[in-house]
Scaffold this motif. Structure first.
Motif, PDB file in Angstrom:
ATOM      1  N   ALA A   1       0.834  -1.200   0.000  1.00  0.00           N
ATOM      2  CA  ALA A   1       0.000   0.000   0.000  1.00  0.00           C
ATOM      3  C   ALA A   1       0.871   1.253   0.000  1.00  0.00           C
ATOM      4  O   ALA A   1       1.960   1.267   0.571  1.00  0.00           O
ATOM      5  N   ASN A   2       0.373   2.299  -0.654  1.00  0.00           N
ATOM      6  CA  ASN A   2       1.106   3.567  -0.755  1.00  0.00           C
ATOM      7  C   ASN A   2       1.072   4.310   0.577  1.00  0.00           C
ATOM      8  O   ASN A   2       0.005   4.464   1.186  1.00  0.00           O
ATOM      9  N   GLU A   3       2.241   4.791   1.038  1.00  0.00           N
ATOM     10  CA  GLU A   3       2.313   5.452   2.342  1.00  0.00           C
ATOM     11  C   GLU A   3       1.520   6.760   2.385  1.00  0.00           C
ATOM     12  O   GLU A   3       0.929   7.112   3.415  1.00  0.00           O
ATOM     13  N   GLN A   4       1.483   7.492   1.266  1.00  0.00           N
ATOM     14  CA  GLN A   4       0.729   8.744   1.228  1.00  0.00           C
ATOM     15  C   GLN A   4      -0.765   8.483   1.393  1.00  0.00           C
ATOM     16  O   GLN A   4      -1.467   9.241   2.059  1.00  0.00           O
ATOM     17  N   PHE A   5      -1.253   7.407   0.795  1.00  0.00           N
ATOM     18  CA  PHE A   5      -2.668   7.037   0.935  1.00  0.00           C
ATOM     19  C   PHE A   5      -2.967   6.623   2.374  1.00  0.00           C
ATOM     20  O   PHE A   5      -3.979   7.039   2.951  1.00  0.00           O
ATOM     21  N   LEU A   6      -2.093   5.803   2.948  1.00  0.00           N
ATOM     22  CA  LEU A   6      -2.312   5.320   4.314  1.00  0.00           C
ATOM     23  C   LEU A   6      -2.344   6.477   5.311  1.00  0.00           C
ATOM     24  O   LEU A   6      -3.165   6.498   6.234  1.00  0.00           O
ATOM     25  N   TYR A   7      -1.463   7.441   5.106  1.00  0.00           N
ATOM     26  CA  TYR A   7      -1.390   8.575   6.026  1.00  0.00           C
ATOM     27  C   TYR A   7      -2.459   9.627   5.722  1.00  0.00           C
ATOM     28  O   TYR A   7      -3.213  10.034   6.607  1.00  0.00           O
ATOM     29  N   GLY A   8      -2.509  10.051   4.480  1.00  0.00           N
ATOM     30  CA  GLY A   8      -3.400  11.154   4.111  1.00  0.00           C
ATOM     31  C   GLY A   8      -4.870  10.800   4.092  1.00  0.00           C
ATOM     32  O   GLY A   8      -5.721  11.614   4.462  1.00  0.00           O
ATOM     33  N   LYS A   9      -5.201   9.580   3.677  1.00  0.00           N
ATOM     34  CA  LYS A   9      -6.608   9.180   3.544  1.00  0.00           C
ATOM     35  C   LYS A   9      -7.128   8.356   4.721  1.00  0.00           C
ATOM     36  O   LYS A   9      -8.277   8.494   5.125  1.00  0.00           O
ATOM     37  N   LEU A  10      -6.279   7.495   5.279  1.00  0.00           N
ATOM     38  CA  LEU A  10      -6.729   6.610   6.357  1.00  0.00           C
ATOM     39  C   LEU A  10      -6.294   7.079   7.742  1.00  0.00           C
ATOM     40  O   LEU A  10      -6.731   6.531   8.746  1.00  0.00           O
ATOM     41  N   GLY A  11      -5.415   8.082   7.790  1.00  0.00           N
ATOM     42  CA  GLY A  11      -4.972   8.600   9.083  1.00  0.00           C
ATOM     43  C   GLY A  11      -4.048   7.665   9.844  1.00  0.00           C
ATOM     44  O   GLY A  11      -3.941   7.756  11.072  1.00  0.00           O
ATOM     45  N   LEU A  12      -3.371   6.783   9.130  1.00  0.00           N
ATOM     46  CA  LEU A  12      -2.439   5.842   9.753  1.00  0.00           C
ATOM     47  C   LEU A  12      -1.024   6.408   9.711  1.00  0.00           C
ATOM     48  O   LEU A  12      -0.713   7.241   8.866  1.00  0.00           O
ATOM     49  N   HIS A  13      -0.180   5.941  10.606  1.00  0.00           N
ATOM     50  CA  HIS A  13       1.213   6.389  10.613  1.00  0.00           C
ATOM     51  C   HIS A  13       2.077   5.326  11.291  1.00  0.00           C
ATOM     52  O   HIS A  13       1.574   4.473  12.027  1.00  0.00           O
ATOM     53  N   PRO A  14       3.418   5.374  11.101  1.00  0.00           N
ATOM     54  CA  PRO A  14       4.301   4.349  11.653  1.00  0.00           C
ATOM     55  C   PRO A  14       4.994   4.734  12.962  1.00  0.00           C
ATOM     56  O   PRO A  14       5.959   4.076  13.358  1.00  0.00           O
ATOM     57  N   ILE A  15       4.529   5.789  13.649  1.00  0.00           N
ATOM     58  CA  ILE A  15       5.232   6.249  14.848  1.00  0.00           C
ATOM     59  C   ILE A  15       5.013   5.281  16.007  1.00  0.00           C
ATOM     60  O   ILE A  15       3.880   5.000  16.396  1.00  0.00           O
ATOM     61  N   CYS A  16       6.114   4.807  16.558  1.00  0.00           N
ATOM     62  CA  CYS A  16       6.100   3.868  17.670  1.00  0.00           C
ATOM     63  C   CYS A  16       6.208   4.613  18.999  1.00  0.00           C
ATOM     64  O   CYS A  16       6.827   5.671  19.081  1.00  0.00           O
ATOM     65  N   SER A  17       5.605   4.053  20.058  1.00  0.00           N
ATOM     66  CA  SER A  17       5.780   4.564  21.415  1.00  0.00           C
ATOM     67  C   SER A  17       6.297   3.434  22.291  1.00  0.00           C
ATOM     68  O   SER A  17       5.704   2.356  22.331  1.00  0.00           O
ATOM     69  N   ASN A  18       7.396   3.689  22.992  1.00  0.00           N
ATOM     70  CA  ASN A  18       8.011   2.661  23.823  1.00  0.00           C
ATOM     71  C   ASN A  18       8.439   3.276  25.150  1.00  0.00           C
ATOM     72  O   ASN A  18       8.405   4.498  25.329  1.00  0.00           O
ATOM     73  N   PHE A  19       8.858   2.441  26.094  1.00  0.00           N
ATOM     74  CA  PHE A  19       9.260   2.925  27.414  1.00  0.00           C
ATOM     75  C   PHE A  19      10.280   1.973  28.024  1.00  0.00           C
ATOM     76  O   PHE A  19      10.402   0.819  27.618  1.00  0.00           O
ATOM     77  N   VAL A  20      11.020   2.493  28.994  1.00  0.00           N
ATOM     78  CA  VAL A  20      11.897   1.677  29.829  1.00  0.00           C
ATOM     79  C   VAL A  20      11.671   2.144  31.267  1.00  0.00           C
ATOM     80  O   VAL A  20      11.826   3.343  31.550  1.00  0.00           O
ATOM     81  N   PRO A  21      11.301   1.259  32.177  1.00  0.00           N
ATOM     82  CA  PRO A  21      11.025   1.671  33.559  1.00  0.00           C
ATOM     83  C   PRO A  21      12.219   2.366  34.207  1.00  0.00           C
ATOM     84  O   PRO A  21      13.371   2.005  33.955  1.00  0.00           O
ATOM     85  N   GLN A  22      11.925   3.357  35.019  1.00  0.00           N
ATOM     86  CA  GLN A  22      12.972   4.145  35.671  1.00  0.00           C
ATOM     87  C   GLN A  22      14.003   3.288  36.408  1.00  0.00           C
ATOM     88  O   GLN A  22      15.213   3.551  36.269  1.00  0.00           O
ATOM     89  N   PRO A  23      13.618   2.266  37.183  1.00  0.00           N
ATOM     90  CA  PRO A  23      14.638   1.452  37.872  1.00  0.00           C
ATOM     91  C   PRO A  23      15.620   0.786  36.907  1.00  0.00           C
ATOM     92  O   PRO A  23      16.810   0.653  37.233  1.00  0.00           O
ATOM     93  N   GLN A  24      15.149   0.394  35.728  1.00  0.00           N
ATOM     94  CA  GLN A  24      16.043  -0.222  34.748  1.00  0.00           C
ATOM     95  C   GLN A  24      17.017   0.801  34.168  1.00  0.00           C
ATOM     96  O   GLN A  24      18.191   0.490  33.926  1.00  0.00           O
ATOM     97  N   VAL A  25      16.534   2.018  33.936  1.00  0.00           N
ATOM     98  CA  VAL A  25      17.421   3.078  33.445  1.00  0.00           C
ATOM     99  C   VAL A  25      18.474   3.402  34.501  1.00  0.00           C
ATOM    100  O   VAL A  25      19.673   3.527  34.199  1.00  0.00           O
ATOM    101  N   GLU A  26      18.049   3.501  35.751  1.00  0.00           N
ATOM    102  CA  GLU A  26      18.976   3.827  36.831  1.00  0.00           C
ATOM    103  C   GLU A  26      20.017   2.729  37.021  1.00  0.00           C
ATOM    104  O   GLU A  26      21.198   3.019  37.305  1.00  0.00           O
ATOM    105  N   GLU A  27      19.623   1.481  36.868  1.00  0.00           N
ATOM    106  CA  GLU A  27      20.569   0.368  36.975  1.00  0.00           C
ATOM    107  C   GLU A  27      21.602   0.431  35.846  1.00  0.00           C
ATOM    108  O   GLU A  27      22.796   0.203  36.066  1.00  0.00           O
TER     109      GLU A  27
END
Length: 248
Positions: free
Chosen positions: A191-217
């Protein structure tokens, strides 16, 4: 570890709607950011950061800084006022191309592309400041997030400072990210990325996390010291974020 898919996503975002991909305000989507207003958001943010640096007394020198995940240089250009040189680095070649064009008049600004899950192109103990905001959270692989944090510590000078933002927790509902998953599935089917974004409102942006205790370690293993820890910035009611101020 590979960043191939991540790079592809940000090349597409840089082509479709680069300013919104960086500052994702709903009323600015689909090319509604004006360039001047977009860059002004960086002005406000970095002014706050500079005040925090003065309050902390770190870094002890302001010669060279790195803006990690610089996009089109929204923050990099402001840091140039306070450091002898600012270097912006990003995974997207298209973002870096735009950064170079938009910041031609800023003589002490330099931009680099890095597509590796490390920063080996940069030497040890090299930067007075490393800054990263709303970048690490978009990397889907937590091992790579940890790798970059370790690299931040490696490349800052003694008495330098690394500032990085990273969510401590994301609600289960927000972890599902159906728009990203559907986008990636349909792209894999051609599928064309412009169609997916412009017409369907989809996007590839990911959201992730690392818990604070793991970062501190991890920081403890790297023999780094947390000078300040802030809660925020506001990533929405389902995201609990942290900003780490770290030296060695």
């Amino acid at each position: 570890m590979s960043l191939e898919k991540h790079k592809k996503s940000w090349e597409e975002l840089a082509n479709m709607d680069p300013y919104w991909a960086i500052v994702s305000e709903k009323n600015r989507q689909y090319g509604k950011w004006k360039v001047e207003e977009f860059f002004q958001t960086g002005e406000y943010q970095i002014q706050t950061v500079i005040k925090l640096l003065s309050d902390l007394g770190y870094p002890t020198k302001r010669k060279l800084m790195l803006d990690f995940g610089c996009g089109v240089g929204r923050h990099t250009r402001i840091f140039c006022r306070y450091f002898s040189q600012a270097i912006g680095i990003d995974i997207s070649e298209r973002m870096i191309d735009q950064a170079r064009k938009l910041n031609q008049s800023v003589s002490n600004c330099k931009f680099l592309v890095n597509s590796e899950p490390h920063l080996k192109i940069l030497p040890d103990n090299h930067f007075d400041l490393v800054y990263s905001d709303f970048v690490l959270q978009h990397i889907s692989n937590k091992k790579i997030i940890r790798s970059y944090i370790s690299e931040f510590i490696r490349i800052i000078k003694p008495n330098g400072l690394a500032i990085f933002q990273l969510p401590h927790h994301i609600s289960l509902r927000n972890r599902l990210q159906p728009r990203r998953k559907i986008y990636n599935l349909l792209r894999s089917l051609g599928a064309n990325e412009q169609f997916l974004y412009g017409k369907l409102g989809l996007h590839p942006i990911c959201s992730n996390f690392v818990p604070q205790p793991q970062v501190e370690e991890l920081l403890k293993i790297e023999e780094a010291r947390v000078l300040k820890l802030l809660t925020g910035p506001d990533c929405g009611p389902s995201v609990d974020s942290r900003i780490y101020f770290v030296t060695k």
